[in-house]
Structures are given as structure tokens and as C-alpha cells.
Design a protein around this motif. Structure first.
Motif, PDB file in Angstrom:
ATOM      1  N   THR A   1       0.838  -1.181   0.000  1.00 15.98           N
ATOM      2  CA  THR A   1       0.000   0.000   0.000  1.00 15.98           C
ATOM      3  C   THR A   1       0.879   1.238   0.000  1.00 15.98           C
ATOM      4  OG1 THR A   1      -1.911   1.041   1.070  1.00 15.98           O
ATOM      5  CG2 THR A   1      -0.161   0.251   2.509  1.00 15.98           C
ATOM      6  N   GLU A   2       0.244   2.361  -0.196  1.00 16.13           N
ATOM      7  CA  GLU A   2       0.991   3.613  -0.202  1.00 16.13           C
ATOM      8  C   GLU A   2       0.825   4.329   1.133  1.00 16.13           C
ATOM      9  OE1 GLU A   2       1.079   4.658  -4.958  1.00 16.13           O
ATOM     10  OE2 GLU A   2      -0.154   5.877  -3.611  1.00 16.13           O
ATOM     11  N   MET A   3       1.838   5.067   1.471  1.00 16.18           N
ATOM     12  CA  MET A   3       1.824   5.838   2.704  1.00 16.18           C
ATOM     13  C   MET A   3       0.537   6.652   2.810  1.00 16.18           C
ATOM     14  SD  MET A   3       4.751   8.498   3.983  1.00 16.18           S
ATOM     15  CE  MET A   3       4.554   9.549   2.571  1.00 16.18           C
ATOM     16  N   GLY A   4      -0.061   6.627   4.002  1.00 12.33           N
ATOM     17  CA  GLY A   4      -1.275   7.388   4.228  1.00 12.33           C
ATOM     18  C   GLY A   4      -2.549   6.582   4.090  1.00 12.33           C
ATOM     19  N   GLN A   5      -2.450   5.403   3.459  1.00  9.40           N
ATOM     20  CA  GLN A   5      -3.628   4.578   3.266  1.00  9.40           C
ATOM     21  C   GLN A   5      -3.949   3.781   4.532  1.00  9.40           C
ATOM     22  OE1 GLN A   5      -5.582   4.528   0.306  1.00  9.40           O
ATOM     23  NE2 GLN A   5      -4.293   6.365   0.119  1.00  9.40           N
ATOM     24  N   GLU A   6      -5.220   3.409   4.649  1.00  8.17           N
ATOM     25  CA  GLU A   6      -5.639   2.556   5.755  1.00  8.17           C
ATOM     26  C   GLU A   6      -5.386   1.098   5.418  1.00  8.17           C
ATOM     27  OE1 GLU A   6      -9.511   3.292   7.699  1.00  8.17           O
ATOM     28  OE2 GLU A   6      -9.958   1.187   7.287  1.00  8.17           O
ATOM     29  N   VAL A   7      -4.916   0.356   6.405  1.00  6.01           N
ATOM     30  CA  VAL A   7      -4.658  -1.068   6.234  1.00  6.01           C
ATOM     31  C   VAL A   7      -5.429  -1.820   7.321  1.00  6.01           C
ATOM     32  CG1 VAL A   7      -2.918  -2.889   6.326  1.00  6.01           C
ATOM     33  CG2 VAL A   7      -2.363  -0.683   5.283  1.00  6.01           C
ATOM     34  N   THR A   8      -6.132  -2.859   6.939  1.00 12.93           N
ATOM     35  CA  THR A   8      -6.810  -3.716   7.901  1.00 12.93           C
ATOM     36  C   THR A   8      -6.356  -5.151   7.714  1.00 12.93           C
ATOM     37  OG1 THR A   8      -8.765  -2.296   8.016  1.00 12.93           O
ATOM     38  CG2 THR A   8      -9.019  -4.558   8.774  1.00 12.93           C
TER      39      THR A   8
ATOM     40  N   LYS B   1      -5.804  -2.613  12.666  1.00 11.83           N
ATOM     41  CA  LYS B   1      -5.942  -1.563  11.668  1.00 11.83           C
ATOM     42  C   LYS B   1      -4.847  -0.525  11.857  1.00 11.83           C
ATOM     43  CE  LYS B   1     -10.124  -0.486  10.772  1.00 11.83           C
ATOM     44  NZ  LYS B   1     -11.519   0.043  10.822  1.00 11.83           N
ATOM     45  N   ILE B   2      -4.320  -0.051  10.740  1.00 14.96           N
ATOM     46  CA  ILE B   2      -3.336   1.027  10.755  1.00 14.96           C
ATOM     47  C   ILE B   2      -3.900   2.162   9.887  1.00 14.96           C
ATOM     48  CG2 ILE B   2      -0.943   1.707  10.378  1.00 14.96           C
ATOM     49  CD1 ILE B   2      -0.198  -1.264  10.261  1.00 14.96           C
ATOM     50  N   GLN B   3      -4.026   3.325  10.478  1.00 13.99           N
ATOM     51  CA  GLN B   3      -4.542   4.476   9.753  1.00 13.99           C
ATOM     52  C   GLN B   3      -4.003   5.765  10.360  1.00 13.99           C
ATOM     53  OE1 GLN B   3      -6.108   5.237   7.096  1.00 13.99           O
ATOM     54  NE2 GLN B   3      -6.673   7.363   7.513  1.00 13.99           N
ATOM     55  N   PRO B   4      -3.208   6.534   9.623  1.00 17.21           N
ATOM     56  CA  PRO B   4      -2.673   6.246   8.299  1.00 17.21           C
ATOM     57  C   PRO B   4      -1.405   5.408   8.381  1.00 17.21           C
ATOM     58  CG  PRO B   4      -1.958   8.410   9.017  1.00 17.21           C
ATOM     59  CD  PRO B   4      -2.813   7.862  10.122  1.00 17.21           C
ATOM     60  N   SER B   5      -1.145   4.617   7.360  1.00 15.88           N
ATOM     61  CA  SER B   5       0.059   3.790   7.355  1.00 15.88           C
ATOM     62  C   SER B   5       1.282   4.619   6.973  1.00 15.88           C
ATOM     63  CB  SER B   5      -0.116   2.606   6.394  1.00 15.88           C
ATOM     64  OG  SER B   5      -0.383   3.067   5.090  1.00 15.88           O
ATOM     65  N   GLU B   6       2.446   4.172   7.469  1.00 15.07           N
ATOM     66  CA  GLU B   6       3.713   4.832   7.177  1.00 15.07           C
ATOM     67  C   GLU B   6       4.732   3.764   6.755  1.00 15.07           C
ATOM     68  OE1 GLU B   6       4.964   7.074  10.573  1.00 15.07           O
ATOM     69  OE2 GLU B   6       3.163   8.341  10.594  1.00 15.07           O
TER      70      GLU B   6
ATOM     71  N   GLY C   1       0.979 -15.130   9.103  1.00 15.55           N
ATOM     72  CA  GLY C   1       1.424 -13.750   9.018  1.00 15.55           C
ATOM     73  C   GLY C   1       0.881 -12.996   7.817  1.00 15.55           C
ATOM     74  N   THR C   2       0.854 -11.678   7.951  1.00 17.34           N
ATOM     75  CA  THR C   2       0.555 -10.759   6.846  1.00 17.34           C
ATOM     76  C   THR C   2       1.813  -9.930   6.617  1.00 17.34           C
ATOM     77  OG1 THR C   2      -1.812 -10.577   7.307  1.00 17.34           O
ATOM     78  CG2 THR C   2      -0.783  -8.763   6.097  1.00 17.34           C
ATOM     79  N   ARG C   3       2.352 -10.035   5.408  1.00 15.26           N
ATOM     80  CA  ARG C   3       3.547  -9.235   5.061  1.00 15.26           C
ATOM     81  C   ARG C   3       3.065  -7.901   4.500  1.00 15.26           C
ATOM     82  NH1 ARG C   3       8.878  -9.984   4.457  1.00 15.26           N
ATOM     83  NH2 ARG C   3       8.649 -12.200   4.860  1.00 15.26           N
ATOM     84  N   LEU C   4       3.333  -6.838   5.237  1.00 16.04           N
ATOM     85  CA  LEU C   4       2.885  -5.498   4.853  1.00 16.04           C
ATOM     86  C   LEU C   4       4.056  -4.672   4.348  1.00 16.04           C
ATOM     87  CD1 LEU C   4       0.757  -3.194   4.816  1.00 16.04           C
ATOM     88  CD2 LEU C   4       1.451  -2.676   7.163  1.00 16.04           C
ATOM     89  N   THR C   5       3.869  -4.086   3.185  1.00 15.40           N
ATOM     90  CA  THR C   5       4.844  -3.153   2.634  1.00 15.40           C
ATOM     91  C   THR C   5       4.142  -1.832   2.408  1.00 15.40           C
ATOM     92  OG1 THR C   5       6.028  -4.950   1.515  1.00 15.40           O
ATOM     93  CG2 THR C   5       6.478  -2.701   0.765  1.00 15.40           C
ATOM     94  N   VAL C   6       4.663  -0.790   3.029  1.00 20.26           N
ATOM     95  CA  VAL C   6       4.107   0.557   2.854  1.00 20.26           C
ATOM     96  C   VAL C   6       5.122   1.391   2.077  1.00 20.26           C
ATOM     97  CG1 VAL C   6       3.146   2.591   3.976  1.00 20.26           C
ATOM     98  CG2 VAL C   6       2.896   0.340   5.055  1.00 20.26           C
ATOM     99  N   LEU C   7       4.710   1.830   0.899  1.00 16.72           N
ATOM    100  CA  LEU C   7       5.630   2.560   0.012  1.00 16.72           C
ATOM    101  C   LEU C   7       5.611   4.065   0.274  1.00 16.72           C
ATOM    102  CD1 LEU C   7       4.744   0.635  -3.256  1.00 16.72           C
ATOM    103  CD2 LEU C   7       6.680   0.226  -1.724  1.00 16.72           C
TER     104      LEU C   7
END
Lengths: 117, 109
Positions: free
Chosen positions: A13-20, A78-83, A111-117
Motif C-alpha cells: 500500500t501507499e503511505m497514508g492509506q488505511e490497512v486492515t 488496523k493502521i490508519q494512516p500507514s507509514e 502472518g501478513t507481510r505489509l509493505t508501505v511505500l
């Protein structure tokens, strides 16, 4: 074969987006944990619930992270906003716990592998 | 917070070799757990040690809890490529797990 399931397995996802992120604990388990794993910090506890009530969320950045258990079969993080610094693998684990759970086993999801761009 | 220090951080060996990894602390623990994590998966519990001086065996893996209950070791005999993974010790004594940084083991065929 009872297992902890997590969705999604991968998220970009991109920086600033919500992730659940979602977790289905093993049926009958009353304790659910959220961990985060990075190369630098290793495995760290973010939060955990017993009988759906939050017991400890001291490891979680309060301003952007939130964890809930809408019912006994679903836990969400949940992460909001993501960094970008949130990029990590997030694990859910479940177990049978009581006030002094010294030896109880925790069963981890994949696991969930999260990448925040 | 009781700190768990694991050593070595990385270990690369040939199939058939023996190895020992360590988990040390300045604190005393009621019990310690060892987990193995394979790539792309979550950790899986291998053993819980609860008595000072205790030795537990799991096939080719031997776990020992120090007499003073401050440290633990994991010895693998005749390592196999299937032993490759991240080995983590953890303090389970507060109802949640506090992990060491882990030892990454690579066993080459």
C-alpha cells in the motif's frame, strides 16, 4: 486440522492509506495476540485480548494502530494512516489463557507481510 | 522487561554437523520456551523447560535449562537441511511471549 488463519497474506500500500489485517483464531481459544516482526526489532507484542477484552496494548502506537475483536472468531488490526516504518510481518496467535498462563502454547498464523511505500 | 540474548545470531553449517545455540539472561525465569520459525511461516513451539537443570529431547534436538534458570541451550545433532530456520527462545511467564532476537540457522546439503 485447526489453524490460525490470517488475511491478507501480502499487502502493498501507499503511505497514508488505511490497512486492515484480519485473523481467525482457533475455535475455542480465548486469547488472541498480535505480534510484529522486523529484521531490526525481531518479534514484538503489539496487543492481546482475552475473552475479547483488551488486556495489553502497550506495544502498539496508539495514534495510528487499533486492534479489536468484533466477535470470538475475528480479530482485526488496523493502521490508519500507514507509514513506511510500519512495513513488517504481522502475526496473529491464539491460545487458551488464564490469569497465570505460564506454559500455555500459542499457535501462530502464517502472518501478513505489509509493505508501505 | 527481562531481556533474552541469543547467540550466535547467524549460523551456517553443512549437513551432518552438530551445533549449539544459546539463550541467556541476567534474570531468573520460571520457565522458557523454544520456537522454530520456517521462512514464510509463524513460529511453532518446540519445547517448554520449567525445572533448573532440566534436559528435554525432541529427536535430534536437546534442550537444557540452566541450573540457575537464567539460561537455556539448544543442541542439534547431525543437522539436516530441514532444520533450517529461525530459532527463538521466549519468556512465557507473563501470559504473553517476550522473544529473544533469534538464531538464524542454515544447514547446507
Amino acid at each position: 486440522d485447526a489453524r490460525v488463519t490470517q488475511t491478507p497474506r501480502h499487502k502493498v500500500t501507499e503511505m497514508g492509506q488505511e490497512v486492515t489485517m484480519r485473523c481467525q483464531p482457533i475455535l475455542g481459544h480465548n486469547t488472541v495476540f498480535w505480534y510484529r516482526q522486523t529484521m531490526m526489532q525481531g518479534l514484538e507484542l503489539l496487543a492481546y485480548f482475552r475473552n475479547r477484552a483488551p488486556l495489553d496494548d502497550s506495544g502498539m502506537p496508539k495514534d495510528r494502530f487499533s486492534a479489536e475483536m468484533p466477535d470470538a472468531t475475528l480479530a482485526t488490526l488496523k493502521i490508519q494512516p500507514s507509514e513506511p516504518r510500519d512495513s513488517a510481518v504481522y502475526f496473529c496467535a491464539s491460545g487458551l489463557g488464564s490469569s497465570f498462563s505460564s506454559y500455555n502454547e500459542q499457535f501462530f498464523g502464517p502472518g501478513t507481510r505489509l509493505t508501505v511505500l | 522487561t527481562q531481556l533474552l540474548e541469543q547467540s550466535p545470531q547467524f549460523l551456517s553449517i553443512q549437513e551432518g554437523e552438530n551445533l549449539t545455540v544459546y539463550c541467556n539472561s541476567s534474570s531468573v525465569f520460571s520457565s522458557l520456551q523454544w520456537y522454530r520459525q520456517e521462512p514464510g511461516e509463524g513460529p511453532v513451539l518446540l519445547v517448554t523447560v520449567v525445572t533448573g537443570g532440566e534436559v528435554k529431547k525432541l529427536k535430534r534436538l536437546t534442550f537444557q535449562f540452566g541450573d540457575a534458570r537464567k539460561d537455556s541451550s539448544l543442541h542439534i545433532t547431525a543437522a539436516q537441511p530441514g532444520d533450517t530456520g529461525l530459532y527463538l527462545c521466549a519468556d512465557p511467564n507473563t501470559g504473553k511471549l517476550i522473544f529473544g532476537q533469534g538464531t538464524t540457522l542454515q544447514v547446507k546439503p
